[in-house]
Scaffold this motif. Structure first.
Motif, PDB file in Angstrom:
ATOM      1  N   LEU A 201      90.428  88.906  95.042  1.00  0.00           N
ATOM      2  CA  LEU A 201      90.969  87.914  94.103  1.00  0.00           C
ATOM      3  C   LEU A 201      90.119  86.648  94.093  1.00  0.00           C
ATOM      4  CD1 LEU A 201      94.824  88.202  94.696  1.00  0.00           C
ATOM      5  CD2 LEU A 201      93.583  88.805  92.616  1.00  0.00           C
ATOM      6  N   LEU A 202      89.698  86.194  95.274  1.00  0.00           N
ATOM      7  CA  LEU A 202      88.911  84.970  95.352  1.00  0.00           C
ATOM      8  C   LEU A 202      87.512  85.151  94.764  1.00  0.00           C
ATOM      9  CD1 LEU A 202      89.878  83.676  98.918  1.00  0.00           C
ATOM     10  CD2 LEU A 202      90.668  82.799  96.713  1.00  0.00           C
ATOM     11  N   LEU A 203      86.919  86.307  94.998  1.00  0.00           N
ATOM     12  CA  LEU A 203      85.543  86.522  94.577  1.00  0.00           C
ATOM     13  C   LEU A 203      85.423  86.952  93.119  1.00  0.00           C
ATOM     14  CD1 LEU A 203      84.119  88.337  97.744  1.00  0.00           C
ATOM     15  CD2 LEU A 203      83.667  85.988  97.023  1.00  0.00           C
ATOM     16  N   TYR A 204      86.402  87.767  92.641  1.00  0.00           N
ATOM     17  CA  TYR A 204      86.220  88.361  91.312  1.00  0.00           C
ATOM     18  C   TYR A 204      87.359  88.060  90.342  1.00  0.00           C
ATOM     19  CZ  TYR A 204      82.614  90.906  93.820  1.00  0.00           C
ATOM     20  OH  TYR A 204      81.514  91.218  94.582  1.00  0.00           O
ATOM     21  N   ARG A 205      88.345  87.299  90.738  1.00  0.00           N
ATOM     22  CA  ARG A 205      89.412  86.805  89.876  1.00  0.00           C
ATOM     23  C   ARG A 205      90.107  87.925  89.100  1.00  0.00           C
ATOM     24  NH1 ARG A 205      86.709  81.121  87.710  1.00  0.00           N
ATOM     25  NH2 ARG A 205      86.131  80.381  89.787  1.00  0.00           N
ATOM     26  N   VAL A 206      90.005  87.944  87.764  1.00  0.00           N
ATOM     27  CA  VAL A 206      90.705  88.956  86.968  1.00  0.00           C
ATOM     28  C   VAL A 206      90.219  90.355  87.341  1.00  0.00           C
ATOM     29  CG1 VAL A 206      91.101  89.840  84.648  1.00  0.00           C
ATOM     30  CG2 VAL A 206      91.146  87.377  85.072  1.00  0.00           C
ATOM     31  N   PHE A 207      88.909  90.479  87.511  1.00  0.00           N
ATOM     32  CA  PHE A 207      88.368  91.786  87.889  1.00  0.00           C
ATOM     33  C   PHE A 207      88.849  92.175  89.292  1.00  0.00           C
ATOM     34  CE2 PHE A 207      85.768  90.704  84.366  1.00  0.00           C
ATOM     35  CZ  PHE A 207      85.249  91.882  83.854  1.00  0.00           C
ATOM     36  N   GLY A 208      88.999  91.181  90.152  1.00  0.00           N
ATOM     37  CA  GLY A 208      89.536  91.458  91.482  1.00  0.00           C
ATOM     38  C   GLY A 208      90.975  91.929  91.438  1.00  0.00           C
ATOM     39  N   LEU A 209      91.756  91.343  90.500  1.00  0.00           N
ATOM     40  CA  LEU A 209      93.136  91.795  90.325  1.00  0.00           C
ATOM     41  C   LEU A 209      93.173  93.264  89.894  1.00  0.00           C
ATOM     42  CD1 LEU A 209      96.177  91.232  90.168  1.00  0.00           C
ATOM     43  CD2 LEU A 209      95.815  90.448  87.798  1.00  0.00           C
ATOM     44  N   ALA A 210      92.295  93.636  88.966  1.00  0.00           N
ATOM     45  CA  ALA A 210      92.224  95.035  88.523  1.00  0.00           C
ATOM     46  C   ALA A 210      91.826  95.948  89.684  1.00  0.00           C
ATOM     47  CB  ALA A 210      91.227  95.172  87.379  1.00  0.00           C
ATOM     48  N   ALA A 211      90.886  95.480  90.511  1.00  0.00           N
ATOM     49  CA  ALA A 211      90.459  96.284  91.662  1.00  0.00           C
ATOM     50  C   ALA A 211      91.597  96.458  92.656  1.00  0.00           C
ATOM     51  CB  ALA A 211      89.248  95.630  92.334  1.00  0.00           C
TER      52      ALA A 211
ATOM     53  N   GLY B 232      89.088  94.968  76.260  1.00  0.00           N
ATOM     54  CA  GLY B 232      88.589  95.849  75.205  1.00  0.00           C
ATOM     55  C   GLY B 232      89.055  95.460  73.811  1.00  0.00           C
ATOM     56  N   GLY B 233      88.148  95.499  72.853  1.00  0.00           N
ATOM     57  CA  GLY B 233      88.481  95.221  71.456  1.00  0.00           C
ATOM     58  C   GLY B 233      88.759  93.762  71.161  1.00  0.00           C
ATOM     59  N   ARG B 234      88.398  92.859  72.086  1.00  0.00           N
ATOM     60  CA  ARG B 234      88.649  91.433  71.876  1.00  0.00           C
ATOM     61  C   ARG B 234      87.331  90.673  71.855  1.00  0.00           C
ATOM     62  NH1 ARG B 234      92.405  89.678  76.653  1.00  0.00           N
ATOM     63  NH2 ARG B 234      92.016  87.645  75.650  1.00  0.00           N
ATOM     64  N   ARG B 235      87.355  89.516  71.205  1.00  0.00           N
ATOM     65  CA  ARG B 235      86.197  88.620  71.259  1.00  0.00           C
ATOM     66  C   ARG B 235      86.261  87.841  72.568  1.00  0.00           C
ATOM     67  NH1 ARG B 235      83.088  87.397  66.991  1.00  0.00           N
ATOM     68  NH2 ARG B 235      83.594  88.361  64.985  1.00  0.00           N
ATOM     69  N   VAL B 236      85.310  88.049  73.395  1.00  0.00           N
ATOM     70  CA  VAL B 236      85.306  87.438  74.726  1.00  0.00           C
ATOM     71  C   VAL B 236      84.087  86.524  74.840  1.00  0.00           C
ATOM     72  CG1 VAL B 236      85.296  87.850  77.206  1.00  0.00           C
ATOM     73  CG2 VAL B 236      86.463  89.450  75.685  1.00  0.00           C
ATOM     74  N   GLN B 237      84.362  85.247  75.105  1.00  0.00           N
ATOM     75  CA  GLN B 237      83.267  84.292  75.264  1.00  0.00           C
ATOM     76  C   GLN B 237      82.839  84.165  76.729  1.00  0.00           C
ATOM     77  OE1 GLN B 237      81.782  82.975  72.628  1.00  0.00           O
ATOM     78  NE2 GLN B 237      83.271  83.988  71.270  1.00  0.00           N
ATOM     79  N   LYS B 238      83.816  84.369  77.633  1.00  0.00           N
ATOM     80  CA  LYS B 238      83.536  84.190  79.054  1.00  0.00           C
ATOM     81  C   LYS B 238      84.380  85.164  79.876  1.00  0.00           C
ATOM     82  CE  LYS B 238      83.481  80.676  82.701  1.00  0.00           C
ATOM     83  NZ  LYS B 238      83.815  79.272  83.062  1.00  0.00           N
ATOM     84  N   LEU B 239      83.743  85.720  80.902  1.00  0.00           N
ATOM     85  CA  LEU B 239      84.458  86.646  81.799  1.00  0.00           C
ATOM     86  C   LEU B 239      84.852  85.931  83.080  1.00  0.00           C
ATOM     87  CD1 LEU B 239      82.316  89.919  81.538  1.00  0.00           C
ATOM     88  CD2 LEU B 239      84.473  89.418  80.403  1.00  0.00           C
ATOM     89  N   TRP B 240      86.106  86.142  83.516  1.00  0.00           N
ATOM     90  CA  TRP B 240      86.584  85.566  84.776  1.00  0.00           C
ATOM     91  C   TRP B 240      86.190  86.517  85.925  1.00  0.00           C
ATOM     92  CZ3 TRP B 240      88.951  80.808  85.246  1.00  0.00           C
ATOM     93  CH2 TRP B 240      89.272  80.170  84.060  1.00  0.00           C
ATOM     94  N   ILE B 241      84.926  86.359  86.332  1.00  0.00           N
ATOM     95  CA  ILE B 241      84.386  87.234  87.372  1.00  0.00           C
ATOM     96  C   ILE B 241      83.429  86.449  88.278  1.00  0.00           C
ATOM     97  CG2 ILE B 241      82.498  88.046  85.897  1.00  0.00           C
ATOM     98  CD1 ILE B 241      82.699  90.730  87.336  1.00  0.00           C
TER      99      ILE B 241
END
Length: 622
Positions: free
Chosen positions: A477-487, A613-622
């Motif tokens: 969670l600390l290192l990868y935020r949203v991606f960490g939550l998915a992991a 997916g399928g969204r306009r993404v300007q920045k990734l929380w990773i």
């Protein structure tokens, strides 16, 4: 970009739901219980047995609940595991040992709807859950007696062939053969014949006048060899019987001179296990005695089937045995032309030869199949000083299963008919297939054993899994935020699938297996770390967020597969050359590798696709 088709999401949902259903039984701890079943697999028990057992527990002040009457057994759940042994002793004393087997058990508490789906909890090894401990003693004196009986028959045949006429040849006190003669010349001829033909016997002259004797006993090296053979053969047979029961990681080993230890982790039907393990069942084939056969050369046996016993009583069979059950190499249940159960027998080459020779000479005569069950019953003896001691008395129950006319010479394969029901046929086939016991055994001790490594060590192992998961979750969670939550969600999915698969295939979880789980946690997020690091690298190179996600998953795939396959190869080798704890670690690790590859690659990708997916993404929380 970064979209899964609907069928992939549905597939993942089905697999995850499947995992939750088959992992759920592990949340329900079993109840300590006492189980009652019949000495015979064909015996059915009714509510009257349950009522008698409940009355015994009430009188003894033992708390119980949930009495159940099954098709073949009665089960009583107890409030605490400490009450199991007192409850078992009290019920066994009240019901007796001749008809009933009372055993310790752990009764499942899995909800019925899960059981109907075939879901059951993981099997736990002795180091985690403990199990049932049996200490059995081999009656080595019986194999000495059996061999002396065989020698007595052979001595008669050899003396007749040498024309050394004897008055009688008898087995005395089950420990020596006594041959009697009328003259010194006949005894001398017999002595020289026996010395030549039977080097295993120790001979001594005795008697006087016209009652001259030769006393023959087995030599001490021969007795020791026979006793060692009996224990070794019984050890092999017990292992075969336990394997037939399907018990995971049992312990069957020799203890001391004539005892065998059997430890069964997590057995659900301990009464059946006790009956199969302890039963001494064997077969003998004998020809029916002719009307002019001397009484000393024949024996009378009753029929085992109640209808045949009521109609005919029994029959006279010759004392001479054609073959015994130790010549059986295979036994399978089948049905005859009338739909009645039978056991199809295959003999070894020597047994087939002996059967052929005996039946070839006796076409038209009837041959009896004798079923032998040996059991031990406690008997109280009082010595001269008035002290009471309890000894185990052996009781042999010999009855005729079938008595059929020999139509033609038999060989290695034939069948046993006259069995009451399929359950009895199945049990007889199992006992014969597993191998005959060389000597009868009886239970010296039975108890529930606790986890061998101690509750503290088990708690430490489980705590390590919890701490490991918590540390990984926080770091991701600390290192990868949203991606960490998915992991982390995928990691939880991985643990559920790992437990579900181990429950389905019946793998046994041991303390080294828990170590394999801890390692699996690290390896599961390791794949995600590779993917997320690649996504960060793509973003630093100026790749758009959606393209970075796609490139991260696609380009890290080969590295993840290579790393996991090499680890899986090592785990397979560990399982192949290891034993016990090493195999437990290898099994958990192998399953964990497969489930982590699914959850880390497909599960995490599905979650990321749902979010980005399928969204306009300007920045990734990773």
């Amino acid at each position: 970009m970064n979209r899964y088709p609907v069928w992939k999401y549905l597939l993942i949902l089905v697999i995850v739901a499947f995992g939750f259903i088959y992992a759920a039984p592990n949340l329900y701890a079993p109840d300590p219980a006492v189980q009652i079943s019949g000495q015979s697999s064909a015996m059915t028990l009714g509510p009257d047995v349950l009522e008698r057992a409940e009355k015994v527990l009430d009188d003894a002040g033992i708390e119980y609940f949930g009495g159940e009457v099954g098709e073949k057994s009665v089960l009583l759940r107890l409030k605490s595991i400490e009450q199991q042994l007192p409850a078992k002793r009290a019920i066994q004393e009240a019901l007796g040992t001749q008809q009933y087997v009372v055993a310790l058990n752990l009764a499942s508490t899995t909800p019925e709807w899960l059981s109907e789906l075939g879901a059951s909890p993981m099997k736990l090894g002795l180091d985690l859950a403990g199990g049932v401990h049996f200490l059995m003693e081999v009656d080595t004196n019986s194999i000495v007696k059996t061999n002396l009986e065989s020698y007595a028959q052979d001595v008669k045949a050899k003396l007749r062939a040498a024309k050394a006429r004897y008055r009688s040849v008898d087995l005395v006190d089950d420990r020596e053969i006594v041959a009697r003669f009328r003259s010194e010349d006949l005894r001398s001829l017999a002595m020289s014949t026996m010395r030549k033909e039977f080097p295993q016997l120790q001979l001594q002259e005795a008697g006087s006048g016209n009652n001259l004797e030769i006393r023959a006993t087995l030599t001490q090296p021969e007795i020791k060899q026979l006793q060692d053979y009996a224990v070794s053969q019984n050890l092999t047979t017990l292992r075969n019987r336990v394997n037939e029961l399907g018990v995971a990681e049992p312990i069957v080993q020799r203890q001391g001179r004539n005892r065998i230890v059997v430890e069964l982790p997590g057995v659900q039907d301990t009464a059946a296990a006790k009956r199969i393990i302890g039963k001494t069942a064997n077969l003998e084939y004998r020809m029916e005695a002719r009307p002019d056969t001397l009484v000393t050369n024949k024996e009378y046996f009753e029929y085992r089937n109640e209808q045949q016993r009521a109609a005919y009583g029994g029959a006279w069979l010759e004392r001479k045995v054609i073959i015994k059950g130790d010549r059986v190499t295979n036994a399978r249940v089948g049905y005859d032309e009338n739909g009645f159960p039978q056991v199809n027998i295959t003999l070894d080459s020597r047994g087939g030869e002996m059967m052929h020779r005996a039946t070839w000479k006796n076409v038209g005569r009837r041959m009896g199949t004798l079923f032998i069950e040996s059991r031990f019953v406690p008997e109280t003896k009082i010595d001269a000083e008035g002290n009471k001691t309890v000894v185990q008395k052996r009781v042999d129950d010999k009855k005729i299963i079938s008595l059929a006319t020999v139509q033609s010479a038999l060989g290695k394969q034939f069948r046993i008919t006259g069995l009451d029901n399929p359950a009895e046929a199945q049990e007889l086939a199992l006992l014969l297939r597993a191998g005959a016991l060389a000597a009868p055994m009886y239970f010296v001790e039975e108890r529930v054993i606790g986890p061998s490594l101690g509750a503290d060590n088990i708690d430490v192992g489980i705590t390590s899994v919890k701490i490991g998961m918590l540390a990984v979750v926080i770091c991701m969670l600390l290192l990868y935020r949203v991606f960490g939550l998915a992991a982390n969600i995928a990691l939880a999915m991985n643990m559920v699938l790992l437990v579900a698969v181990m429950s389905i295939i019946g793998a046994t979880l041991t303390l080294p297996g828990i170590a394999g789980m801890v390692l699996t946690i690290g390896m599961a997020v390791d794949a995600n770390v590779l993917i997320f690091s690649r996504i960060r690298e793509e973003l630093r190179n100026g790749v758009p967020p959606q393209s970075a996600i796609s490139a991260g998953f696609d380009n890290a795939y080969s590295a993840i597969v290579d790393a996991n396959i090499t680890t899986l190869i090592v785990a397979v080798i560990l399982y192949a050359i290891g034993s016990g704890p090493v195999q437990g670690f290898a099994v958990t690790l192998s399953i964990g590798i497969l489930t982590s590859m699914f959850s880390a690659i497909m599960g995490t990708r599905a979650l990321i696709n749902l979010f980005y997916g399928g969204r306009r993404v300007q920045k990734l929380w990773i």
